[in-house]
Write a protein that holds these residues in place. Structure first.
Motif, mmCIF file in Angstrom:
data_model
loop_
_atom_site.group_PDB
_atom_site.id
_atom_site.type_symbol
_atom_site.label_atom_id
_atom_site.label_comp_id
_atom_site.label_asym_id
_atom_site.label_seq_id
_atom_site.Cartn_x
_atom_site.Cartn_y
_atom_site.Cartn_z
ATOM 1 N N GLN A 19 0.835 -1.204 0.000
ATOM 2 C CA GLN A 19 0.000 0.000 0.000
ATOM 3 C C GLN A 19 0.868 1.251 0.000
ATOM 4 O OE1 GLN A 19 -3.263 0.097 -0.342
ATOM 5 N NE2 GLN A 19 -3.303 2.312 -0.256
ATOM 6 N N HIS A 20 1.925 1.233 0.793
ATOM 7 C CA HIS A 20 2.838 2.374 0.841
ATOM 8 C C HIS A 20 3.483 2.607 -0.525
ATOM 9 C CE1 HIS A 20 5.849 5.175 2.250
ATOM 10 N NE2 HIS A 20 6.791 4.401 1.745
ATOM 11 N N ASN A 21 3.950 1.517 -1.148
ATOM 12 C CA ASN A 21 4.572 1.643 -2.466
ATOM 13 C C ASN A 21 3.569 2.108 -3.502
ATOM 14 O OD1 ASN A 21 7.080 0.900 -1.527
ATOM 15 N ND2 ASN A 21 6.779 -1.262 -1.978
ATOM 16 N N GLU A 23 0.927 4.053 -2.973
ATOM 17 C CA GLU A 23 0.702 5.478 -2.751
ATOM 18 C C GLU A 23 1.888 6.301 -3.251
ATOM 19 O OE1 GLU A 23 -0.048 5.726 1.410
ATOM 20 O OE2 GLU A 23 -2.074 4.868 1.230
ATOM 21 N N LYS A 24 3.095 5.809 -3.012
ATOM 22 C CA LYS A 24 4.289 6.516 -3.464
ATOM 23 C C LYS A 24 4.351 6.559 -4.990
ATOM 24 C CE LYS A 24 8.206 4.550 -2.742
ATOM 25 N NZ LYS A 24 9.427 3.979 -2.143
ATOM 26 N N ASP A 25 4.056 5.439 -5.638
ATOM 27 C CA ASP A 25 4.065 5.388 -7.095
ATOM 28 C C ASP A 25 2.977 6.278 -7.696
ATOM 29 O OD1 ASP A 25 6.178 3.652 -7.047
ATOM 30 O OD2 ASP A 25 4.944 1.849 -7.332
ATOM 31 N N ALA A 27 1.725 8.966 -6.339
ATOM 32 C CA ALA A 27 2.147 10.354 -6.147
ATOM 33 C C ALA A 27 3.205 10.739 -7.179
ATOM 34 C CB ALA A 27 2.695 10.541 -4.726
ATOM 35 N N ALA A 28 4.129 9.837 -7.462
ATOM 36 C CA ALA A 28 5.160 10.117 -8.461
ATOM 37 C C ALA A 28 4.549 10.235 -9.855
ATOM 38 C CB ALA A 28 6.220 9.014 -8.445
#
Length: 71
Positions: A19-21, A23-25, A27-28
């Motif tokens: 989930q963290h990855n 969200e990070k992807d 956002a990028a």
């Protein structure tokens, strides 16, 4: 029984990392898409600023030429 609890915990941790990855992807990707759309506007803004500076330079040169011609 302990192994099953450990596996369940690892799965929860893996889900949190996923989930963290995600969200990070996301956002990028959003930042990249937004900067690409904004790049065209930035180019137009810079071109208009360059035209304005050229017009200002031309006006200054004409005023300078008139001042020299009068004296």
């Amino acid at each position: 029984m302990e192994r099953e609890v450990y596996r369940r915990e690892m799965n929860r941790i893996e889900r949190q990392f996923a989930q963290h990855n995600l969200e990070k992807d996301m956002a990028a990707d959003y930042a990249a898409a937004f900067s690409k759309a904004d790049a065209g506007a930035r180019v137009r803004e810079l071109k208009s600023a360059n035209r304005a500076l050229l017009v200002l330079l031309a006006v200054i040169a004409i005023v300078f030429a008139v001042v020299i011609a009068v004296y």
